[in-house]
Scaffold this active site. Sequence first.
Site, PDB file in Angstrom:
ATOM      1  N   HIS A 134      40.823  13.495  20.860  1.00  9.05           N
ATOM      2  CA  HIS A 134      41.187  13.002  22.188  1.00  9.05           C
ATOM      3  C   HIS A 134      40.131  12.038  22.724  1.00  9.05           C
ATOM      4  O   HIS A 134      40.451  10.939  23.199  1.00  9.05           O
ATOM      5  CB  HIS A 134      41.351  14.162  23.168  1.00  9.05           C
ATOM      6  CG  HIS A 134      42.480  15.075  22.826  1.00  9.05           C
ATOM      7  ND1 HIS A 134      42.732  16.259  23.501  1.00  9.05           N
ATOM      8  CD2 HIS A 134      43.434  14.995  21.865  1.00  9.05           C
ATOM      9  CE1 HIS A 134      43.789  16.858  22.979  1.00  9.05           C
ATOM     10  NE2 HIS A 134      44.232  16.111  21.986  1.00  9.05           N
ATOM     11  N   SER A 174      48.267  13.237  19.765  1.00  8.90           N
ATOM     12  CA  SER A 174      47.522  13.263  21.025  1.00  8.90           C
ATOM     13  C   SER A 174      46.321  12.324  21.025  1.00  8.90           C
ATOM     14  O   SER A 174      46.006  11.720  22.053  1.00  8.90           O
ATOM     15  CB  SER A 174      47.080  14.699  21.352  1.00  8.90           C
ATOM     16  OG  SER A 174      46.398  15.269  20.251  1.00  8.90           O
TER      17      SER A 174
END
Length: 290
Positions: free
Chosen positions: A266, A209
């Site tokens: 992220h 991610s």
Amino acid sequence: MSVVAVLRLPLAVDLSGFVKLLQRMQVPHRVSEEAGEQVLWVPDEISEDVRSLYARFPAGDPDQQLELPASGRTSTRPGFVQQLKASPITALVLLSSLIVAAVTLLGENLETLRWLTFLEFRVVGDYIQFTPLGDSLAAGQWWRLVTPMLVHFGFLHIAMNGMWYWELGRRIEARQGGINLLGLTLLFSLVSNFAQYVFSGATLFGGLSGVLYGLLGHCWIYQLLAPNPAYHLPRGVLVMMLVWLLLCLSGLVSLIGFGEIANAAHVGGLLVGCFTGLLGGLFARRKMAL
């Protein structure tokens, strides 16, 4: 529609084969002679694509290896095998993730997992004891800086990450090449992993991610500076991923049962991706202006 000069070549260079390829692809173009050079002009919006095409097929495509849609027919989407052949690095990263998911049993096999995590660890009773990062690096275990991207915890985790890497990775590989995609993937993994380590300390984390947000930021900013169909992301996709990031940062996603989210990874991935997109977009824009 503005036109730009995409190629300036000596008159001795045979451009006829490439011109025939452009004609076969129905690409608007013209060739002029200026100051002892032959100059190829095309519409501004496709100039980068034509440069890339010439880099791959300077002599044209006499054997017609390129599969082009027949005139008057609707082009068909390439099959899955063709897409894999066209995106080998994207496929390689996803295959590596699947292999790691299998050998680690999606994070359940701690004995195997410990070789791929950012920090080495050993299980002592009901506890996990982590080894300092400096000790691992001193022992030559530099792979730990990037291999957490291959580690996934659960089927939904790898399915969602794999889907988005397939979509974003192929875009970058198609426009900038497999080597650039691999370099960006490793860079985004390094930065996002280190950001998560600095933020959360000695914990287990993994997944693609952080890399995905890096790829998103790269495509987003690159496209703003040097528009190209390959990097066009539907506005809904961009908004959805940014809203998801905000929801994760708010803690709501963890609260409703999605587990701990690597928010620092992220954010770190997104920031470095925007930076590489800025550099790449400015460079591509400069090339378009030449």
